[in-house]
Design a protein around this motif. Structure first.
Motif, mmCIF file in Angstrom:
data_model
loop_
_atom_site.group_PDB
_atom_site.id
_atom_site.type_symbol
_atom_site.label_atom_id
_atom_site.label_comp_id
_atom_site.label_asym_id
_atom_site.label_seq_id
_atom_site.Cartn_x
_atom_site.Cartn_y
_atom_site.Cartn_z
ATOM 1 N N ASN A 2 5.473 11.705 -9.591
ATOM 2 C CA ASN A 2 6.934 11.908 -9.504
ATOM 3 C C ASN A 2 7.497 11.790 -8.089
ATOM 4 O OD1 ASN A 2 6.977 12.313 -12.225
ATOM 5 N ND2 ASN A 2 6.804 14.542 -12.059
ATOM 6 N N LEU A 3 6.766 11.088 -7.218
ATOM 7 C CA LEU A 3 7.308 10.761 -5.898
ATOM 8 C C LEU A 3 7.046 9.283 -5.642
ATOM 9 C CD1 LEU A 3 8.399 11.359 -3.000
ATOM 10 C CD2 LEU A 3 6.082 12.031 -2.369
ATOM 11 N N ALA A 4 8.067 8.544 -5.279
ATOM 12 C CA ALA A 4 7.879 7.124 -4.967
ATOM 13 C C ALA A 4 8.546 6.814 -3.641
ATOM 14 C CB ALA A 4 8.479 6.262 -6.065
ATOM 15 N N LEU A 5 7.904 5.926 -2.883
ATOM 16 C CA LEU A 5 8.436 5.521 -1.578
ATOM 17 C C LEU A 5 9.070 4.141 -1.721
ATOM 18 C CD1 LEU A 5 6.602 7.881 -0.853
ATOM 19 C CD2 LEU A 5 5.756 6.579 1.093
ATOM 20 N N VAL A 6 10.311 4.036 -1.285
ATOM 21 C CA VAL A 6 11.076 2.808 -1.508
ATOM 22 C C VAL A 6 11.751 2.385 -0.215
ATOM 23 C CG1 VAL A 6 13.163 1.927 -2.650
ATOM 24 C CG2 VAL A 6 11.494 3.247 -3.962
ATOM 25 N N ARG A 7 11.629 1.107 0.099
ATOM 26 C CA ARG A 7 12.383 0.575 1.249
ATOM 27 C C ARG A 7 13.694 -0.012 0.714
ATOM 28 N NH1 ARG A 7 12.290 -4.637 4.555
ATOM 29 N NH2 ARG A 7 13.578 -3.941 6.295
ATOM 30 N N ALA A 8 14.797 0.450 1.237
ATOM 31 C CA ALA A 8 16.098 -0.066 0.798
ATOM 32 C C ALA A 8 17.128 0.200 1.871
ATOM 33 C CB ALA A 8 16.521 0.595 -0.514
ATOM 34 N N ASP A 9 18.187 -0.576 1.804
ATOM 35 C CA ASP A 9 19.326 -0.386 2.703
ATOM 36 C C ASP A 9 20.284 0.592 2.041
ATOM 37 O OD1 ASP A 9 21.467 -0.589 4.411
ATOM 38 O OD2 ASP A 9 21.813 -2.743 4.075
ATOM 39 N N ILE A 10 20.753 1.542 2.800
ATOM 40 C CA ILE A 10 21.655 2.565 2.258
ATOM 41 C C ILE A 10 22.932 1.925 1.697
ATOM 42 C CG2 ILE A 10 22.814 3.065 4.472
ATOM 43 C CD1 ILE A 10 21.752 5.689 1.883
ATOM 44 N N SER A 11 23.263 0.752 2.174
ATOM 45 C CA SER A 11 24.479 0.080 1.699
ATOM 46 C C SER A 11 24.241 -0.743 0.438
ATOM 47 C CB SER A 11 25.030 -0.848 2.788
ATOM 48 O OG SER A 11 25.332 -0.103 3.932
ATOM 49 N N ARG A 12 23.000 -0.747 -0.063
ATOM 50 C CA ARG A 12 22.684 -1.521 -1.276
ATOM 51 C C ARG A 12 21.574 -0.756 -2.005
ATOM 52 N NH1 ARG A 12 25.584 -5.657 -3.727
ATOM 53 N NH2 ARG A 12 24.234 -6.402 -5.367
ATOM 54 N N LEU A 13 21.936 0.328 -2.635
ATOM 55 C CA LEU A 13 20.913 1.207 -3.220
ATOM 56 C C LEU A 13 20.373 0.635 -4.531
ATOM 57 C CD1 LEU A 13 22.499 4.728 -2.519
ATOM 58 C CD2 LEU A 13 20.519 3.681 -1.389
ATOM 59 N N PRO A 14 19.063 0.585 -4.678
ATOM 60 C CA PRO A 14 18.461 -0.026 -5.871
ATOM 61 C C PRO A 14 18.407 0.944 -7.061
ATOM 62 C CG PRO A 14 16.749 0.609 -4.336
ATOM 63 C CD PRO A 14 18.044 0.991 -3.694
ATOM 64 N N PHE A 15 19.564 1.371 -7.484
ATOM 65 C CA PHE A 15 19.669 2.280 -8.637
ATOM 66 C C PHE A 15 20.893 1.881 -9.444
ATOM 67 C CE2 PHE A 15 17.891 4.494 -5.003
ATOM 68 C CZ PHE A 15 16.656 4.881 -5.503
ATOM 69 N N ALA A 16 20.793 2.094 -10.755
ATOM 70 C CA ALA A 16 21.940 1.806 -11.616
ATOM 71 C C ALA A 16 23.061 2.800 -11.319
ATOM 72 C CB ALA A 16 21.511 1.911 -13.080
ATOM 73 N N SER A 17 24.269 2.418 -11.624
ATOM 74 C CA SER A 17 25.410 3.321 -11.424
ATOM 75 C C SER A 17 25.244 4.562 -12.289
ATOM 76 C CB SER A 17 26.714 2.609 -11.793
ATOM 77 O OG SER A 17 26.867 1.469 -10.988
ATOM 78 N N GLU A 47 0.821 -1.222 0.000
ATOM 79 C CA GLU A 47 0.000 0.000 0.000
ATOM 80 C C GLU A 47 0.852 1.268 0.000
ATOM 81 O OE1 GLU A 47 -3.416 2.343 2.524
ATOM 82 O OE2 GLU A 47 -2.322 0.714 3.497
ATOM 83 N N THR A 48 2.013 1.188 0.665
ATOM 84 C CA THR A 48 2.786 2.419 0.857
ATOM 85 C C THR A 48 4.075 2.501 0.046
ATOM 86 O OG1 THR A 48 3.873 1.424 2.775
ATOM 87 C CG2 THR A 48 1.917 2.754 3.213
ATOM 88 N N HIS A 49 4.738 1.354 -0.200
ATOM 89 C CA HIS A 49 6.069 1.438 -0.813
ATOM 90 C C HIS A 49 6.457 0.159 -1.553
ATOM 91 C CE1 HIS A 49 6.801 -0.420 3.211
ATOM 92 N NE2 HIS A 49 7.683 -1.134 2.531
ATOM 93 N N PHE A 50 7.546 0.275 -2.327
ATOM 94 C CA PHE A 50 8.198 -0.909 -2.895
ATOM 95 C C PHE A 50 9.297 -1.345 -1.940
ATOM 96 C CE2 PHE A 50 6.729 0.889 -6.999
ATOM 97 C CZ PHE A 50 6.082 -0.239 -7.491
ATOM 98 N N ASP A 51 9.363 -2.652 -1.651
ATOM 99 C CA ASP A 51 10.459 -3.164 -0.833
ATOM 100 C C ASP A 51 11.576 -3.613 -1.768
ATOM 101 O OD1 ASP A 51 12.248 -4.446 0.792
ATOM 102 O OD2 ASP A 51 10.734 -5.497 1.981
ATOM 103 N N LEU A 52 12.627 -2.807 -1.849
ATOM 104 C CA LEU A 52 13.750 -3.121 -2.731
ATOM 105 C C LEU A 52 15.009 -3.430 -1.921
ATOM 106 C CD1 LEU A 52 13.211 -0.585 -5.667
ATOM 107 C CD2 LEU A 52 12.417 -2.939 -5.448
#
Ligand SMILES: C[S@@+](CC[C@H](N)C(=O)[O-])C[C@H]1O[C@@H](n2cnc3c(N)ncnc32)[C@H](O)[C@@H]1O
Length: 364
Positions: free
Chosen positions: A246-261, A126-131
Motif C-alpha cells: 500500500n505504498l508506491a513511489l511515483v515520479r510526476a510533475d505536480i502540474s500534471r498529476l497522474p490520477f483521475a479527477s 527499481e525504485t518508482h514508476f515514471d508517470l
C-alpha cells in the motif's frame, strides 16, 4: 473566511503585524470541521521556555469516536481487478497493470502500467514508476525551473534528510517532522482510512510516516526528482519491518498529476508549495484530483513580520520567482486566495514563526 489556530512565542504571535495575520481566531471547541481539533496556545502563556524550540503547545480534547470511512470513489474494492488508482498523465484515463500486481514498493520493479485509451506504457524501474508526460522520450529533454532542478541533483537529494531539512526549524520555525505529522493528522482526520498522495515527498520522510501509521488505505509518494525517490526507496529498504504494501513511489510533475479527477481523499505537500514552478497550476491540479470532501494539507513559510518591511522585497518578488522558480509568500491571505481561486474551501492555518501549515477541502 479563514480559520486559524495561531501559535508562536509572545514576540512572534503578538507583535502588531502578526496580530493582524492572526486576526481570525475562529476555532473554538465545538466549531469547525476538524472532528478532533488540536488547540495550540502560545508557549509563553503555558510555560516559560526557549524561543528557539517550536513555540506552540498542544492540548488535546478527549478522543472522539473513530471517523467514518471516507467515501473514496477509488476504494480498492471498487477498482477493476488490475486497475490502479494511477492514471495516464497524457489522457487521465486509469492505468491497468499487467498481471495481478498490487501497488507496493516491492512490486514496482519490472511491472508495466498501460493506458487503455492512448496505449502508452509505463515500466517501473527499481525504485518508482515514471508517470511524467515525458516519460519514455528518447531524444527530447526538458529542464524545469531552478527550484525543481536543484532537488534532482544527487547531492541535494542525499543531503536532504541529513541536515538540509533540519535547517528549516532553525531559520523557519518548522516544528520538525514528528510534530508536523501530528498537526497534519489533525487536519486529515475527516479522510483517515482513504488514499493519500504525499506530493513532492522529497526523500519521503512524511510518506514513510503515513505508511507506518496504518491510517491510510494507500500512500503514493510522489516527486519530480528521481534522486529523491531513490533516497526514499533506500530509507524504506534500510528499515526493518517497514510496511511496503500500500505504498508506491511515483515520479510526476505536480502540474500534471497522474490520477483521475475526484479519485483522491487527501493530498499532503510538506515544504513544497514555494518550490513549485506555478503554485496556482499545482493547486488547481490538486483540486481536480481530490474527491468532494477531500482534504489538501500543505506547509510552507511566510516572509511577513520584519521581512515584509524590507523595501525591495515586494517589487523584487516577481523577479526572484522568475529567476529561481520558487515563490515567496507574504501572508496567509495569499495562500487562502490561492486555494479559493483553485476551488478549495474551508481554509485553515496554523502558524509558528515563519512556518505555516494550511488546509482546505474540495466542496462536497
Ligand atoms: C523542500 S522539498 C520538500 C520535501 C518534503 N515534502 C518535506 O516536507 O521535507 C521540495 C520538493 O519539491 C519537489 N518538487 C519541486 N518541483 C516539483 C514539481 N514540479 N513537481 C513535483 N515535485 C516537485 C522537489 O523535488 C523536492 O523534493
Amino acid at each position: 473566511m479563514a480559520s486559524s489556530i495561531c501559535g508562536g512565542n509572545l514576540a512572534s504571535v503578538f507583535a502588531p503585524r502578526r496580530l493582524g495575520s492572526c486576526r481570525r481566531l475562529l476555532l473554538k471547541p465545538g466549531e469547525g470541521s476538524l472532528e478532533r481539533r488540536r488547540f495550540l496556545v502560545p508557549r509563553a502563556s503555558a510555560s516559560s521556555s526557549s524561543s528557539s524550540s517550536p513555540s506552540f503547545v498542544e492540548t488535546k480534547p478527549p478522543s472522539p469516536p473513530p471517523p467514518p470511512p471516507p467515501e473514496s470513489t477509488m476504494d480498492k474494492e471498487k477498482l477493476g481487478s488490475n486497475q490502479t488508482v494511477l492514471a495516464c498523465p497524457i489522457c487521465y484515463e486509469p492505468l491497468t497493470c499487467t498481471g495481478n500486481m498490487v501497488l507496493s514498493v516491492d512490486s514496482t520493479s519490472g511491472s508495466t502500467l498501460e493506458c487503455g485509451t492512448c496505449k502508452k506504457t509505463y515500466v517501473g524501474n527499481e525504485t518508482h514508476f515514471d508517470l511524467t508526460a515525458a516519460s519514455g522520450t528518447k531524444e527530447y529533454g526538458e529542464p524545469m525551473a531552478l527550484s525543481t532542478e536543484l532537488f534532482r541533483t544527487p547531492l541535494v537529494s542525499y543531503l536532504y534528510e541529513r541536515g538540509w531539512r533540519q535547517s528549516f526549524s532553525v531559520w523557519g520555525g518548522f516544528p520538525g517532522p514528528e510534530k508536523e505529522f501530528e498537526l497534519t493528522k489533525g487536519f486529515l482526520r475527516p479522510v483517515l482510512g482513504g488514499n493519500i498522495i504525499d506530493a513532492s515527498c522529497g526523500s519521503g520522510l512524511f510518506s514513510r510516516l503515513f505508511a507506518k501509521s496504518g491510517l491510510f488505505s494507500l500512500v503514493i509518494a510522489l516527486d519530480y526528482s528521481e534522486n529523491m525517490l531513490k533516497q526514499c526507496y533506500e530509507f524504506i529498504q534500510e528499515e526493518e519491518n517497514f510496511p511496503k504494501e500500500n505504498l508506491a513511489l511515483v515520479r510526476a510533475d505536480i502540474s500534471r498529476l497522474p490520477f483521475a479527477s475526484s479519485s483522491i481523499d487527501a493530498v499532503h505537500a510538506g515544504a513544497a508549495l514555494h518550490c513549485w514552478p506555478s503554485p496556482s497550476t499545482a493547486v488547481a491540479e490538486i483540486s481536480r484530483v481530490l474527491r468532494p470532501g477531500g482534504v489538501f494539507v500543505a506547509t510552507t513559510y511566510l516572509l511577513d513580520g520584519p521581512f515584509a518591511l524590507f523595501p525591495l522585497l515586494r517589487p523584487l518578488r516577481q523577479n526572484i520567482s522568475q529567476i529561481s522558480g520558487s515563490h515567496i509568500f507574504l501572508s496567509e491571505d495569499e495562500l487562502e486566495d490561492l486555494c479559493r481561486t483553485c476551488g478549495l474551501i474551508g481554509f485553515k492555518y496554523v502558524r509558528n514563526e515563519r512556518f505555516v501549515m494550511i488546509s482546505a477541502s474540495r466542496p462536497r
